[in-house]
Design a protein around this motif. Structure first.
Motif, PDB file in Angstrom:
ATOM      1  N   SER A 162      35.616  58.111  50.210  1.00  0.00           N
ATOM      2  CA  SER A 162      34.185  57.838  49.300  1.00  0.00           C
ATOM      3  C   SER A 162      34.280  56.351  48.194  1.00  0.00           C
ATOM      4  CB  SER A 162      34.474  58.656  47.882  1.00  0.00           C
ATOM      5  OG  SER A 162      34.679  58.646  46.888  1.00  0.00           O
ATOM      6  N   ARG A 163      34.447  55.949  48.812  1.00  0.00           N
ATOM      7  CA  ARG A 163      35.006  54.260  47.209  1.00  0.00           C
ATOM      8  C   ARG A 163      34.528  53.684  48.702  1.00  0.00           C
ATOM      9  NH1 ARG A 163      36.438  53.259  42.326  1.00  0.00           N
ATOM     10  NH2 ARG A 163      37.646  50.711  43.029  1.00  0.00           N
TER      11      ARG A 163
ATOM     12  N   LYS B 117      32.452  35.619  45.600  1.00  0.00           N
ATOM     13  CA  LYS B 117      31.938  36.871  45.288  1.00  0.00           C
ATOM     14  C   LYS B 117      33.009  38.061  44.482  1.00  0.00           C
ATOM     15  CE  LYS B 117      29.196  40.697  45.742  1.00  0.00           C
ATOM     16  NZ  LYS B 117      28.362  42.129  46.613  1.00  0.00           N
ATOM     17  N   GLY B 118      32.749  37.431  42.877  1.00  0.00           N
ATOM     18  CA  GLY B 118      34.116  38.346  41.935  1.00  0.00           C
ATOM     19  C   GLY B 118      34.331  37.143  41.286  1.00  0.00           C
ATOM     20  N   LEU B 119      34.596  35.911  41.897  1.00  0.00           N
ATOM     21  CA  LEU B 119      35.176  34.699  41.139  1.00  0.00           C
ATOM     22  C   LEU B 119      34.402  34.473  40.131  1.00  0.00           C
ATOM     23  CD1 LEU B 119      37.405  33.455  43.957  1.00  0.00           C
ATOM     24  CD2 LEU B 119      38.025  35.127  42.304  1.00  0.00           C
ATOM     25  N   SER B 120      34.617  34.303  38.802  1.00  0.00           N
ATOM     26  CA  SER B 120      34.209  33.945  37.851  1.00  0.00           C
ATOM     27  C   SER B 120      34.071  32.070  38.026  1.00  0.00           C
ATOM     28  CB  SER B 120      34.773  33.410  36.703  1.00  0.00           C
ATOM     29  OG  SER B 120      36.339  33.488  35.995  1.00  0.00           O
ATOM     30  N   ALA B 121      33.811  30.802  36.930  1.00  0.00           N
ATOM     31  CA  ALA B 121      34.369  29.565  37.511  1.00  0.00           C
ATOM     32  C   ALA B 121      35.041  29.105  37.115  1.00  0.00           C
ATOM     33  CB  ALA B 121      33.258  28.534  36.687  1.00  0.00           C
ATOM     34  N   ALA B 122      36.227  29.997  36.190  1.00  0.00           N
ATOM     35  CA  ALA B 122      37.690  30.217  35.817  1.00  0.00           C
ATOM     36  C   ALA B 122      38.432  30.332  36.855  1.00  0.00           C
ATOM     37  CB  ALA B 122      37.943  30.409  34.289  1.00  0.00           C
ATOM     38  N   ASP B 123      38.296  31.596  37.722  1.00  0.00           N
ATOM     39  CA  ASP B 123      39.120  31.843  38.497  1.00  0.00           C
ATOM     40  C   ASP B 123      39.167  30.775  39.755  1.00  0.00           C
ATOM     41  OD1 ASP B 123      40.011  34.063  37.284  1.00  0.00           O
ATOM     42  OD2 ASP B 123      37.824  35.682  37.899  1.00  0.00           O
TER      43      ASP B 123
ATOM     44  N   TYR C 201      36.250  47.446  62.353  1.00  0.00           N
ATOM     45  CA  TYR C 201      35.700  46.153  61.813  1.00  0.00           C
ATOM     46  C   TYR C 201      35.633  46.454  60.063  1.00  0.00           C
ATOM     47  CZ  TYR C 201      33.626  41.985  59.940  1.00  0.00           C
ATOM     48  OH  TYR C 201      33.273  40.915  58.836  1.00  0.00           O
ATOM     49  N   MET C 202      36.880  45.004  59.508  1.00  0.00           N
ATOM     50  CA  MET C 202      37.217  45.469  57.877  1.00  0.00           C
ATOM     51  C   MET C 202      37.380  43.498  57.900  1.00  0.00           C
ATOM     52  SD  MET C 202      40.482  46.642  56.119  1.00  0.00           S
ATOM     53  CE  MET C 202      41.457  45.046  56.748  1.00  0.00           C
ATOM     54  N   GLU C 203      36.485  43.736  56.533  1.00  0.00           N
ATOM     55  CA  GLU C 203      37.149  42.369  56.265  1.00  0.00           C
ATOM     56  C   GLU C 203      36.884  41.844  54.596  1.00  0.00           C
ATOM     57  OE1 GLU C 203      32.717  40.281  54.309  1.00  0.00           O
ATOM     58  OE2 GLU C 203      32.846  41.246  57.177  1.00  0.00           O
ATOM     59  N   ILE C 204      37.429  41.213  54.548  1.00  0.00           N
ATOM     60  CA  ILE C 204      38.170  40.626  52.580  1.00  0.00           C
ATOM     61  C   ILE C 204      37.626  39.364  52.764  1.00  0.00           C
ATOM     62  CG2 ILE C 204      40.329  40.849  53.530  1.00  0.00           C
ATOM     63  CD1 ILE C 204      41.256  41.617  50.511  1.00  0.00           C
ATOM     64  N   GLY C 205      37.574  39.182  51.562  1.00  0.00           N
ATOM     65  CA  GLY C 205      36.657  37.931  50.645  1.00  0.00           C
ATOM     66  C   GLY C 205      38.470  37.436  49.663  1.00  0.00           C
ATOM     67  N   PHE C 206      38.100  36.332  49.089  1.00  0.00           N
ATOM     68  CA  PHE C 206      39.616  35.683  47.946  1.00  0.00           C
ATOM     69  C   PHE C 206      39.683  36.717  47.228  1.00  0.00           C
ATOM     70  CE2 PHE C 206      38.012  30.982  49.844  1.00  0.00           C
ATOM     71  CZ  PHE C 206      38.443  31.445  50.346  1.00  0.00           C
ATOM     72  N   ALA C 207      38.626  37.009  45.947  1.00  0.00           N
ATOM     73  CA  ALA C 207      39.312  37.889  45.360  1.00  0.00           C
ATOM     74  C   ALA C 207      40.074  39.172  45.362  1.00  0.00           C
ATOM     75  CB  ALA C 207      37.814  37.770  44.506  1.00  0.00           C
ATOM     76  N   GLY C 208      39.112  40.175  46.317  1.00  0.00           N
ATOM     77  CA  GLY C 208      39.987  40.959  47.004  1.00  0.00           C
ATOM     78  C   GLY C 208      41.702  40.778  47.224  1.00  0.00           C
ATOM     79  N   PHE C 209      41.269  39.644  47.763  1.00  0.00           N
ATOM     80  CA  PHE C 209      42.865  38.988  48.710  1.00  0.00           C
ATOM     81  C   PHE C 209      43.832  39.414  47.392  1.00  0.00           C
ATOM     82  CE2 PHE C 209      46.345  36.748  50.410  1.00  0.00           C
ATOM     83  CZ  PHE C 209      46.378  36.415  51.349  1.00  0.00           C
TER      84      PHE C 209
ATOM     85  N   ALA D 191      44.891  51.288  44.947  1.00  0.00           N
ATOM     86  CA  ALA D 191      43.307  51.883  46.453  1.00  0.00           C
ATOM     87  C   ALA D 191      42.814  51.618  45.399  1.00  0.00           C
ATOM     88  CB  ALA D 191      43.683  54.018  46.158  1.00  0.00           C
ATOM     89  N   MET D 192      42.270  51.184  44.672  1.00  0.00           N
ATOM     90  CA  MET D 192      41.361  50.831  43.662  1.00  0.00           C
ATOM     91  C   MET D 192      40.532  49.122  44.258  1.00  0.00           C
ATOM     92  SD  MET D 192      41.370  52.320  39.725  1.00  0.00           S
ATOM     93  CE  MET D 192      39.712  52.042  39.529  1.00  0.00           C
ATOM     94  N   SER D 193      42.012  48.846  44.031  1.00  0.00           N
ATOM     95  CA  SER D 193      41.543  47.311  44.404  1.00  0.00           C
ATOM     96  C   SER D 193      41.178  46.806  46.228  1.00  0.00           C
ATOM     97  CB  SER D 193      42.585  46.345  44.088  1.00  0.00           C
ATOM     98  OG  SER D 193      43.360  46.258  42.863  1.00  0.00           O
ATOM     99  N   ALA D 194      41.768  47.615  46.667  1.00  0.00           N
ATOM    100  CA  ALA D 194      41.849  47.581  48.374  1.00  0.00           C
ATOM    101  C   ALA D 194      40.104  48.158  48.467  1.00  0.00           C
ATOM    102  CB  ALA D 194      42.630  48.703  49.043  1.00  0.00           C
ATOM    103  N   THR D 195      39.980  49.225  47.767  1.00  0.00           N
ATOM    104  CA  THR D 195      37.815  49.694  48.398  1.00  0.00           C
ATOM    105  C   THR D 195      37.133  49.119  48.131  1.00  0.00           C
ATOM    106  OG1 THR D 195      38.499  50.806  46.053  1.00  0.00           O
ATOM    107  CG2 THR D 195      39.064  52.450  48.581  1.00  0.00           C
ATOM    108  N   ASP D 196      37.759  47.909  46.835  1.00  0.00           N
ATOM    109  CA  ASP D 196      36.936  47.279  45.952  1.00  0.00           C
ATOM    110  C   ASP D 196      36.837  46.052  46.666  1.00  0.00           C
ATOM    111  OD1 ASP D 196      35.949  48.614  43.951  1.00  0.00           O
ATOM    112  OD2 ASP D 196      37.596  48.650  42.478  1.00  0.00           O
ATOM    113  N   ALA D 197      38.168  45.613  47.484  1.00  0.00           N
ATOM    114  CA  ALA D 197      38.143  44.374  47.833  1.00  0.00           C
ATOM    115  C   ALA D 197      37.468  44.308  49.735  1.00  0.00           C
ATOM    116  CB  ALA D 197      39.600  43.734  48.126  1.00  0.00           C
TER     117      ALA D 197
END
Length: 416
Positions: A129-130, A162-168, A245-253, A340-346
């Motif tokens: 569901s996530r 996406k999901g990264l602050s300026a400090a990140d 198909y699956m993709e992941i961004g820097f923050a999720g990585f 599981a939470m990190s993967a589904t968000d990422a």
């Protein structure tokens, strides 16, 4: 017989009058035995009158009272009989402990297994569901390759901030680039039979023909038309139909790596790349999320930086998925749930991909797949710059093996 003897004989034995004494007997009373009592059976002499004492009348026993063991007993209730204390039971061997029966153990085990199954099923549907689905990524189009045996995944790592602050962004040295481009692309083939999966790196600077856009670098397809155009381009140039198909961004990585407690990587050569925010020594070491991101992004090292980069990406992807799918990670709720939470968000997947497909992906990556890169030779100008030119003959043999669900010929595999 004398008169005295006759009188004695005529008296009743129990009239109570004293009888004439005998020599040494003293005075006797009627009813007394006519013979001397042996010394062992002597009857105690009659009680004599107690001498006068100084006790007051209050000290004297009252009527209806008695003394017990020399003390005055008060009250009129009858005396209770003396009950001796129970003798202690003799010491001996203790009775054997009651053992749990085999049926009870089986019931407990069955209950635990049932509970784990319920939790696993619940977690499965929760993950499903996530998942974020990208609509239209794998829609049919004219001239699309036919379906082939096995399952083919297109795995994409984007440079999305996406999901990264300026400090990140400063900490991870990702820069401030706007938009979204592909940073890595891999094609994973999961065979229908018992052969090992095959993981093929597709260099992002590969010179390809993008449908409707002409000759350009492969990552330009994503920048121009997003995941849908990228998938169509790869299907067109390889002849392999993409199923998932699956993709992941820097923050999720970064989040996924940190969720599994870091990933152990054998760094083949020391790396010092300020642009990627990375400084690593040679040898086996556990990388954090930030270090792992720099490791797969750096272009330092090797005669062909992009070629070495694809090696590191395959090495890392295999290590992180293998650890995430390990029993120690999955059984432990303190790691499996955050993972599981990190993967589904990422990650983002095509709309037809669900939790079951993700589980299949994880199992395939944990099976130590055969890894390689598309054979290439030389460069060509594409997209306004130098691009990697594929070796057409070897590349065709590689993708034909995948389409036919056969092992890739060893002479084509990347020896590194």
């Amino acid at each position: 017989m004398s008169e005295e003897d006759r009188t004695r004989a005529m008296r009743s034995p129990g009239d109570g009058r004293p009888l004439p004494g005998r020599n040494g007997d003293g005075q006797r009373s009627g009813g007394a035995p006519a013979h001397r009592i042996p010394s062992t059976q002597q009857v105690p002499p009659p009680a004599q009158q107690a001498p006068p004492t100084n006790e007051s009348p209050s000290d004297a026993p009252r009527a209806g009272s008695s003394r017990v063991y020399g003390r005055e007993r008060k009250g009129d209730s009858p005396m209770r009989p003396f009950t001796p204390k129970a003798e202690p039971t003799p010491s001996g061997p203790k009775p054997p402990r009651r053992r749990i029966k085999g049926r009870t153990i089986l019931k407990i085990v069955a209950a635990v297994v049932a509970l784990l199954l319920v939790v696993a099923v619940g977690l499965f549907f929760w993950i499903d569901s996530r998942l974020t689905g990208i609509p239209g990524v794998l829609d049919d189009y004219q001239g699309r390759p036919d379906d082939t045996p096995g399952t083919n995944w297109l795995l994409v790592g984007s440079d999305s901030r996406k999901g990264l602050s300026a400090a990140d962004r400063k900490k991870l040295a990702t820069g401030k680039a706007a938009g979204q481009r592909t940073d890595s692309m891999m094609l994973l083939h999961i065979p229908a039979g018992s052969d090992k999966p095959t993981l093929v790196s597709l260099p992002r600077d590969s010179a390809v023909t993008i449908p409707g856009k002409g000759r350009n670098k492969l990552n330009a397809a994503y920048a121009i038309g997003g995941p849908k155009l990228l998938a169509q381009t790869i299907e067109t140039v390889t002849g392999v139909r993409v199923d998932n198909y699956m993709e992941i961004g820097f923050a999720g990585f970064v989040d996924i790596v940190d969720a599994v407690g870091g990933v152990e990587i054998n760094v083949r050569a020391a790396v010092d790349d300020p642009k990627a925010g990375l400084k690593l020594k040679k040898g086996v070491q556990t990388l954090t999320g930030a270090q792992a991101l720099g490791y797969v992004r750096t272009r330092k090292g090797g005669a062909l930086p992009d070629f070495e980069r694809t090696k590191r990406q395959r090495q890392f992807l295999g290590a992180v998925v293998k650890k995430a799918a390990s029993p120690g990670t999955l059984i432990n709720p303190f790691t499996s749930i955050p993972l599981a939470m990190s993967a589904t968000d990422a990650v983002a997947v095509d709309s037809s991909t669900g939790a079951f497909d993700m589980l299949s992906l994880g199992l395939a990556m944990g099976d130590s797949p055969v890894t390689t890169v598309v054979p290439f030779g030389g460069n060509e100008i594409a997209g306004g710059g130098s691009a990697v030119k594929w070796d057409r003959e070897k590349a065709t043999a590689l993708f034909n093996a995948i389409k036919e669900d056969k092992p890739v010929p060893k002479e084509i595999l990347d020896a590194g």
